[in-house]
Design a protein around this motif. Structure first.
Motif, mmCIF file in Angstrom:
data_model
loop_
_atom_site.group_PDB
_atom_site.id
_atom_site.type_symbol
_atom_site.label_atom_id
_atom_site.label_comp_id
_atom_site.label_asym_id
_atom_site.label_seq_id
_atom_site.Cartn_x
_atom_site.Cartn_y
_atom_site.Cartn_z
ATOM 1 N N ILE A 40 -10.298 -5.895 -5.331
ATOM 2 C CA ILE A 40 -9.505 -4.623 -5.198
ATOM 3 C C ILE A 40 -9.993 -3.566 -5.727
ATOM 4 O O ILE A 40 -10.460 -3.529 -6.827
ATOM 5 C CB ILE A 40 -8.344 -5.248 -6.333
ATOM 6 C CG1 ILE A 40 -7.670 -7.026 -6.169
ATOM 7 C CG2 ILE A 40 -7.421 -4.172 -7.326
ATOM 8 C CD1 ILE A 40 -6.890 -7.476 -7.481
ATOM 9 N N ILE A 41 -9.076 -2.735 -5.195
ATOM 10 C CA ILE A 41 -9.571 -1.108 -5.448
ATOM 11 C C ILE A 41 -9.077 -0.260 -5.194
ATOM 12 O O ILE A 41 -7.342 -0.749 -4.577
ATOM 13 C CB ILE A 41 -10.779 -0.868 -4.527
ATOM 14 C CG1 ILE A 41 -10.664 -1.261 -2.779
ATOM 15 C CG2 ILE A 41 -12.569 -1.039 -5.096
ATOM 16 C CD1 ILE A 41 -11.474 0.361 -2.365
ATOM 17 N N ASN A 42 -8.420 0.929 -5.832
ATOM 18 C CA ASN A 42 -6.980 1.768 -6.495
ATOM 19 C C ASN A 42 -5.910 0.786 -6.287
ATOM 20 O O ASN A 42 -5.005 1.589 -5.736
ATOM 21 C CB ASN A 42 -7.385 2.336 -5.046
ATOM 22 C CG ASN A 42 -8.031 3.334 -4.865
ATOM 23 O OD1 ASN A 42 -9.246 3.897 -5.558
ATOM 24 N ND2 ASN A 42 -8.681 4.356 -3.885
ATOM 25 N N SER A 43 -5.630 -0.839 -6.790
ATOM 26 C CA SER A 43 -4.557 -1.311 -6.822
ATOM 27 C C SER A 43 -4.095 -0.242 -8.431
ATOM 28 O O SER A 43 -4.740 0.517 -10.325
ATOM 29 C CB SER A 43 -4.705 -2.398 -7.607
ATOM 30 O OG SER A 43 -3.562 -3.255 -8.052
ATOM 31 N N PHE A 49 -1.185 -0.733 -4.107
ATOM 32 C CA PHE A 49 -2.243 0.175 -3.910
ATOM 33 C C PHE A 49 -1.609 1.523 -3.911
ATOM 34 O O PHE A 49 -0.973 1.430 -3.105
ATOM 35 C CB PHE A 49 -3.019 -0.094 -3.438
ATOM 36 C CG PHE A 49 -3.844 -1.462 -2.953
ATOM 37 C CD1 PHE A 49 -5.281 -1.898 -3.414
ATOM 38 C CD2 PHE A 49 -3.045 -2.623 -2.578
ATOM 39 C CE1 PHE A 49 -5.870 -2.883 -3.925
ATOM 40 C CE2 PHE A 49 -4.162 -4.447 -2.290
ATOM 41 C CZ PHE A 49 -5.396 -4.631 -3.570
ATOM 42 N N MET A 77 -6.734 5.444 3.164
ATOM 43 C CA MET A 77 -7.018 5.055 1.823
ATOM 44 C C MET A 77 -6.087 3.837 1.421
ATOM 45 O O MET A 77 -6.268 2.756 0.882
ATOM 46 C CB MET A 77 -6.954 6.150 0.553
ATOM 47 C CG MET A 77 -8.073 7.415 0.192
ATOM 48 S SD MET A 77 -7.485 8.475 -0.476
ATOM 49 C CE MET A 77 -8.225 7.662 -1.946
ATOM 50 N N ASN A 100 -6.814 1.038 4.245
ATOM 51 C CA ASN A 100 -8.108 0.239 3.175
ATOM 52 C C ASN A 100 -8.304 -0.644 2.252
ATOM 53 O O ASN A 100 -9.369 -1.430 2.581
ATOM 54 C CB ASN A 100 -9.537 1.362 3.646
ATOM 55 C CG ASN A 100 -10.105 2.386 4.705
ATOM 56 O OD1 ASN A 100 -9.906 0.721 5.852
ATOM 57 N ND2 ASN A 100 -10.411 2.888 4.793
ATOM 58 N N SER A 101 -7.677 -0.446 1.206
ATOM 59 C CA SER A 101 -7.277 -1.310 -0.328
ATOM 60 C C SER A 101 -6.474 -2.584 0.547
ATOM 61 O O SER A 101 -6.904 -3.187 -0.006
ATOM 62 C CB SER A 101 -6.501 -0.349 -1.412
ATOM 63 O OG SER A 101 -7.255 0.443 -0.990
ATOM 64 N N ARG A 126 -8.961 -4.437 2.161
ATOM 65 C CA ARG A 126 -10.086 -4.839 1.780
ATOM 66 C C ARG A 126 -10.103 -5.675 1.002
ATOM 67 O O ARG A 126 -10.297 -7.223 0.694
ATOM 68 C CB ARG A 126 -10.681 -3.932 0.660
ATOM 69 C CG ARG A 126 -12.251 -3.962 0.024
ATOM 70 C CD ARG A 126 -12.715 -3.242 -0.266
ATOM 71 N NE ARG A 126 -14.020 -2.999 -1.336
ATOM 72 C CZ ARG A 126 -14.427 -2.718 -1.763
ATOM 73 N NH1 ARG A 126 -14.430 -1.215 -1.260
ATOM 74 N NH2 ARG A 126 -16.105 -2.582 -2.110
ATOM 75 N N TYR A 127 -8.840 -6.317 0.812
ATOM 76 C CA TYR A 127 -7.528 -7.098 -0.006
ATOM 77 C C TYR A 127 -7.494 -8.003 0.185
ATOM 78 O O TYR A 127 -8.027 -9.536 0.155
ATOM 79 C CB TYR A 127 -6.434 -6.761 -1.286
ATOM 80 C CG TYR A 127 -5.650 -7.657 -1.879
ATOM 81 C CD1 TYR A 127 -5.632 -8.434 -3.150
ATOM 82 C CD2 TYR A 127 -5.292 -8.055 -1.874
ATOM 83 C CE1 TYR A 127 -5.905 -8.981 -3.464
ATOM 84 C CE2 TYR A 127 -3.957 -9.042 -2.021
ATOM 85 C CZ TYR A 127 -4.815 -9.634 -3.285
ATOM 86 O OH TYR A 127 -4.632 -10.809 -4.013
ATOM 87 N N ARG A 175 -9.414 -3.239 -11.428
ATOM 88 C CA ARG A 175 -10.686 -3.228 -9.672
ATOM 89 C C ARG A 175 -11.836 -4.588 -9.995
ATOM 90 O O ARG A 175 -12.212 -4.369 -11.089
ATOM 91 C CB ARG A 175 -11.555 -1.904 -10.195
ATOM 92 C CG ARG A 175 -12.418 -1.620 -9.066
ATOM 93 C CD ARG A 175 -13.420 -0.855 -9.218
ATOM 94 N NE ARG A 175 -14.649 0.034 -8.167
ATOM 95 C CZ ARG A 175 -14.659 0.350 -7.210
ATOM 96 N NH1 ARG A 175 -13.688 1.019 -7.297
ATOM 97 N NH2 ARG A 175 -15.923 0.242 -6.287
ATOM 98 N N GLY A 201 0.559 -1.395 -0.403
ATOM 99 C CA GLY A 201 0.194 0.075 -0.403
ATOM 100 C C GLY A 201 0.934 1.391 -0.105
ATOM 101 O O GLY A 201 1.518 1.321 0.938
#
Ligand code: NAD
Ligand code: 2HG
Length: 394
Positions: free
Chosen positions: A303-306, A79, A289, A292-293, A296-297, A311, A57
């Protein structure tokens, strides 16, 4: 399961990590054993990543400090925190524009050389200050290269400050285009920025195209007296070209966030030590941010903001989810489905999205028998096209 996060460097906002919750341990293991790193601008290009590392991250926007292609091939998802520090950079850029056009650096230096009583200094000031008379930004033209999270904010606020705004971004994202004031004029030639602007600022990543973009070829097109700013990446600037165009009177002021001995002791240059994103607010935003990514992963496989994988957001309703990072080659999905079928397991849901040479596959299985899942995982691990296998139990 407790996920081990290792923070790299000492600038990670601890408050931003507090939301991770009980299933995460911070800095309790060595880098070798960590499931994920959380970092800022530290350089990872000479790093050897352990097989245990699942994700990185980046608590910031730029990710050129991370060997992204190498991460993809090792099945490590990277991320970043898009927009998390954009307001911080925008504020510094606006401040630096005014700082430059009001000659504040040489004025302050000159003032600190005036000695004596306050009355004597006052006399000297009234006599000497005309040498530092500046100009106002209102009514002038600002040229912005890169209209992403930062550039779009600079564009909108410069317009509110009374400037004429022109912007160049051949790859602009639709969301950003919607956010930009209709008064901002988009140009399609980079040369328009250098030819027309009184202030030039760049807000792009470092790429093959932007490396050296602040160089003699583009500078030759500039107007006399221009203020130029680089709060994006050091390698965008050709330093010798900056000095040449200051000495020939073209650049009135150059402001940059990247230090170099070549730039010290120059009245027309103001250097900040990579402070663009260094505010309490931005550090908190970016850490939150990125954390949190990662959360979640690691917990759901979403996957968000990778920056290296697409996504993928899919609610988990089955007993098991297997996530795969696989080579983006023909027949992989068919092979995966065949291996699942060999175990007589029913697929509840399958998502497969590719990005470049690799793809991410999320497989939700209608199966509660752990032995069958283990056997399937072994098959996946033995497959030459699959570089990472994870099992997530609901
Ligand atoms: N000084 C700092 O502390 C600091 C802080 C944040 C970001 N940055 C740098 O600023 C960059 C931009 O940040 P952001 O959050 O706005 O990123 P972003 O991804 O939101 O925006 C980048 C924009 O640049 C555009 N672009 C890419 N190549 C281009 C090109 N050749 N010509 C014109 N436009 C091009 C993209 O289309 C995109 O709109 C980052 O990549 C990072 O290098 C520096
Ligand atoms: O982490 C930092 O302070 C630098 C951040 C900045 O360069 C970025 O790209 O977000």
């Amino acid at each position: 399961m407790v996920y081990q996060i290792k923070t790299i460097g000492n600038n990670i906002d601890q408050k931003g990590l507090s939301e991770l919750g009980d299933q995460f341990a911070i800095d309790q293991v060595t880098e070798e054993k960590a499931h994920a790193f959380l970092c800022r601008a530290q350089n990872f290009h000479t790093y050897k990543f352990s097989e245990n590392l699942l994700a990185i991250g980046r608590a910031g926007a730029g990710f050129n400090n991370i060997p992204v292609e190498q991460c993809s091939s090792q099945g490590i998802v990277v991320f970043n925190a898009p927009g998390g520090n954009a307001n911080a950079v925008k504020e510094l850029v606006l401040a630096m524009m005014i700082f430059g056009s009001r000659n504040l650096k040489p004025a302050n230096k000159w003032l600190s050389e005036q000695l004596g009583s306050d009355q004597a200094i006052d006399l000297a000031v009234e006599k000497g200050k005309k040498a530092f008379s500046g100009s106002e930004i209102a009514g002038k033209t600002i040229g912005i290269i890169g209209l992403g999270n930062i550039g779009s904010r600079v564009a909108n606020d410069a317009e509110k400050l009374g400037m004429k705004v022109i912007g160049y971004d051949p790859y602009i994202a639709v969301e950003r285009a919607w956010e930009i004031s209709s008064h901002v004029k988009r140009v399609t030639q980079l040369s328009d920025i250098f030819e027309q602007a009184d202030y030039i600022t760049i807000h792009t990543p470092l790429t093959k195209e932007t490396r050296g973009m602040y160089g003699a070829e583009n500078f030759a097109k500039m107007k006399k007296g221009v203020v130029v700013l680089n709060f994006a990446r050091d390698e965008i600037t050709d330093k010798d070209a900056v000095l040449e165009y200051i000495n020939n009177g073209t650049i009135q002021h150059f402001a940059t966030d990247f230090g170099s001995e070549k730039f010290y002791h120059q009245d027309a240059i103001f250097v900040t030590p990579h402070l663009g994103g260094s505010t309490a607010e931005a550090s908190l935003n970016c850490t939150r941010m990125a954390a949190n990514s990662l959360k979640r992963y690691l917990m759901t496989g979403e996957i968000i903001n990778s920056v290296n994988f697409p996504r993928v957001v899919q609610e988990l309703n089955s007993p098991y989810r297997i996530t795969l990072i696989n080579k983006n080659v023909p027949n992989v999905v068919a092979n995966i489905a065949a291996l699942v079928s060999e175990q007589s397991i029913n697929i509840a849901n399958i998502v497969n999205r590719g990005q470049g040479e690799f793809a991410y596959t999320l497989l939700d299985l209608d199966e509660s028998n752990a032995d069958k899942i283990d056997a399937l995982v072994d098959q996946f691990k033995a497959n030459e096209n699959i570089v990472r296998v994870r099992v997530i139990q609901r």
